[in-house]
Structure formats: C-alpha cells, structure tokens
Design a protein around this motif. Sequence first.
Motif, PDB file in Angstrom:
ATOM      1  N   LYS A 178      -4.160   6.227  -1.522  1.00 40.37           N
ATOM      2  CA  LYS A 178      -2.831   6.079  -1.810  1.00 40.37           C
ATOM      3  C   LYS A 178      -1.852   6.990  -0.919  1.00 40.37           C
ATOM      4  O   LYS A 178      -2.207   7.966  -0.248  1.00 40.37           O
ATOM      5  N   ILE A 211     -10.363   3.515  -1.682  1.00 47.12           N
ATOM      6  CA  ILE A 211      -8.962   3.358  -2.140  1.00 47.12           C
ATOM      7  C   ILE A 211      -8.169   4.446  -1.566  1.00 47.12           C
ATOM      8  O   ILE A 211      -8.627   5.641  -1.601  1.00 47.12           O
ATOM      9  N   ILE A 235      -6.545  -0.801  -0.251  1.00 45.49           N
ATOM     10  CA  ILE A 235      -8.038  -1.235  -0.819  1.00 45.49           C
ATOM     11  C   ILE A 235      -8.617  -1.547   0.476  1.00 45.49           C
ATOM     12  O   ILE A 235      -8.389  -2.495   1.140  1.00 45.49           O
ATOM     13  N   VAL A 249      -0.713   1.550  -2.185  1.00 46.31           N
ATOM     14  CA  VAL A 249      -1.966   1.587  -2.413  1.00 46.31           C
ATOM     15  C   VAL A 249      -2.847   0.701  -1.403  1.00 46.31           C
ATOM     16  O   VAL A 249      -2.264  -0.386  -1.051  1.00 46.31           O
ATOM     17  N   LEU A 280     -16.457   1.223  -8.088  1.00 47.71           N
ATOM     18  CA  LEU A 280     -15.868   0.469  -6.985  1.00 47.71           C
ATOM     19  C   LEU A 280     -16.828  -0.318  -6.781  1.00 47.71           C
ATOM     20  O   LEU A 280     -18.093  -0.118  -7.037  1.00 47.71           O
ATOM     21  N   LEU A 315      -7.439   5.392 -11.732  1.00 48.45           N
ATOM     22  CA  LEU A 315      -8.362   4.915 -10.795  1.00 48.45           C
ATOM     23  C   LEU A 315      -9.983   5.476 -10.972  1.00 48.45           C
ATOM     24  O   LEU A 315     -10.782   5.264  -9.745  1.00 48.45           O
TER      25      LEU A 315
END
Length: 354
Positions: free
Chosen positions: A76, A74, A118, A116, A68, A64
């Motif tokens: 997790k 983001i 976003i 995940v 961005l 990752l």
Amino acid sequence: MAERKSLIRFIVIYLFSTILLLGIGEWFYYKLAKESIIKENRFILSKKVEQFIKERVKIRKMMLNVHLLDNMAIYKDGYLIASNFNPPKLNFNKEIEIINNKIFYIKKLIRPFGTVYIVTFKEFHNNLLEKLVVFNIFALIFIVFIAFILGKIFLAPMKQTIQNLEDFITDATHEMNTPISIIMSNIEMLEMKGIEIKELNRIQTASKRLNKIFDNLKFIRLNHIAKKDIIEINLKEFLLDRIKYFEINPKIALDDVKIKIDKEDLTRLIDNLLSNAKKYSKEFIEINLTKDYLSIRNDGEIKNVKKITQKYVRENENEGGFGIGLYIVDKICEYYGFLFEIRNNNGVEVIIKF
C-alpha cells in the motif's frame, strides 16, 4: 599454394558473411522469442492476480487479513503490508520485472484509501541462449563443411588451369632440352672455327635467352628432388663471369666474398637477377657486393613489389618470359636462409643479405 590461399580466402569470406547473417537473424529471433515468453508469463500471472482480486480480496477499509495465493505480496502506497515470500526491491512503475531468474507481475489498483500493488511471480526459465549455443555449434560445423565443398567446386577450374600450365611446363622442359643443347654446341663449334657474323651473334643471344628459360623451367620442376652439391664459391669472380655472359656494363663495387652454395642454384639466382636488371633498366645498372649483402640496382620500376615474387607474375605483360625468375630467386634465398628484399629506391634495388 595459390589454390590453398584462394580456398582459405573463400572459406573465410563465406564463413564471415554467413555467420554475420545468421547472427543478425538469431538476434531478432531471440528478441521476439523472449518477448513471446514474457507475454505468456504475464498472461498467466495476470490471470492469477485477477482471480485473487475477484474471489479472495476485499480491499475495503483495508481489510487485508486474507489468505494470499502462492508467491504473492501486497503493498500500500509502496509499503509492504502482506507477503508469503521475501520480495526484492521492485520498481512499481513497471508492470513486469525480471529479477534473479524470476518474472514479477505488478498489478496497480487505485483505491480511495490509497494505491494498492498486488505482486506475484514465477520462475523464469529462459533457456533460449543455451539452445542457440547448441544450434550454433551444429550450424558452424555444417557451414564449414558446405564452405569447403563449395570452395573446392568453385576453385576446380582454377586448379585445372594451373595443372594444365604445370603439365605444359613439364612437357616443354622435356622437349626443349635436346634442341637447345644442339644449338649451343653448334654455336660454340662455329666460334672455334673463327666464324663471327652478326646473324650468328643474334642466334647466340637468342639461344642464351632460350637456355635461361629452359634452366628456370627445369629448376621449377626438378629442384625439389635435385641433389645439392654445396661448395665454397668466390662470389666476386662468379659475378664478373656472369656479367660478361650477359654482356652488360654495370657500375660495380665488389668485395672478395666467398659463400657456400650449390653452383647450379647460384647460377639460377644470379642469372635471374642480372637478366631482370638488363631487361628492365633504361640505361643504368649498379652492383655492390660486401660480406653482408649483394645489391643490384637499376633505373627501372616495379609497381607491385609484394606480388612480383609470386609464380607466373610479370611486371610487364608485354615482355617475354613465364614470370618465374624472381619466384626462383625467392625460393633459393629461402632454402639457404638468405634475406631477399626488393625496393623502389630511385629505381629498383634488389638486396640479398647473407
């Protein structure tokens, strides 16, 4: 006065009903418009996230360390792992959240190595309320203007009717003056000659009633310009004289009381009270006078005490008169600062507190 009260009532009812309907309509408009703005912003933000997923993110083995896009974070499994802004506390069970004038879009991705999220956002400028406030100000001004115009239009017939009645009273007062004076003076001349017959007594009684109506009408039309001659009057003696004039035999308890008042006003006040007591009593009239109050009670009944002192209101439509007697009493009491009360107390009791 009646016209103004009717106009005010009409405007209040019209404004309340119109504003209520307008408010309900605006509430639905606000809800729909807000939902539309949210959907539009959701579409923009979802496209941004889809572009990011498609072109720049390889969520494989959690690689990752990528660049961005603006205003993106983001997570997790609920933990922040990359961000280029300071994200607030978010509810990941929602797709859209609005916090501090910002609309957040949360995209959930389920991967073998975990879940995940976003997140991205944009400024949420919802100025619907400001627009509605401005609209309501202009709408209220317009509605009040329309209500006033409609009220004037709808009440015009009533105003004309009242004016016609007032004109009739003015004309009737003018025309009645001379005939009544002739009748009364000729009756007095016949009495001086010693002529006493039943028919003459009837004429005298009728002429007294007609004279009382004339005096009331004259008071209504001319009281506002009449010059007051305030003198001290013995109210006990005055009452006894008017009781004799109306040929009634009440139960009386009269203290020796003097008040300062215009004699014509006192005549109108006492005559109307005694006339009503005589007209509506069945067989009982009681009069009490102290230094604090005058009370006249009879065994009749008044159904609507609140309205009986209004102009042209009569308790019994089958009785004669214009319905202005107690209206005149109320106005005279108001002028001299007397407290005027009407009660249903084992009959009708009229109280004037000095």
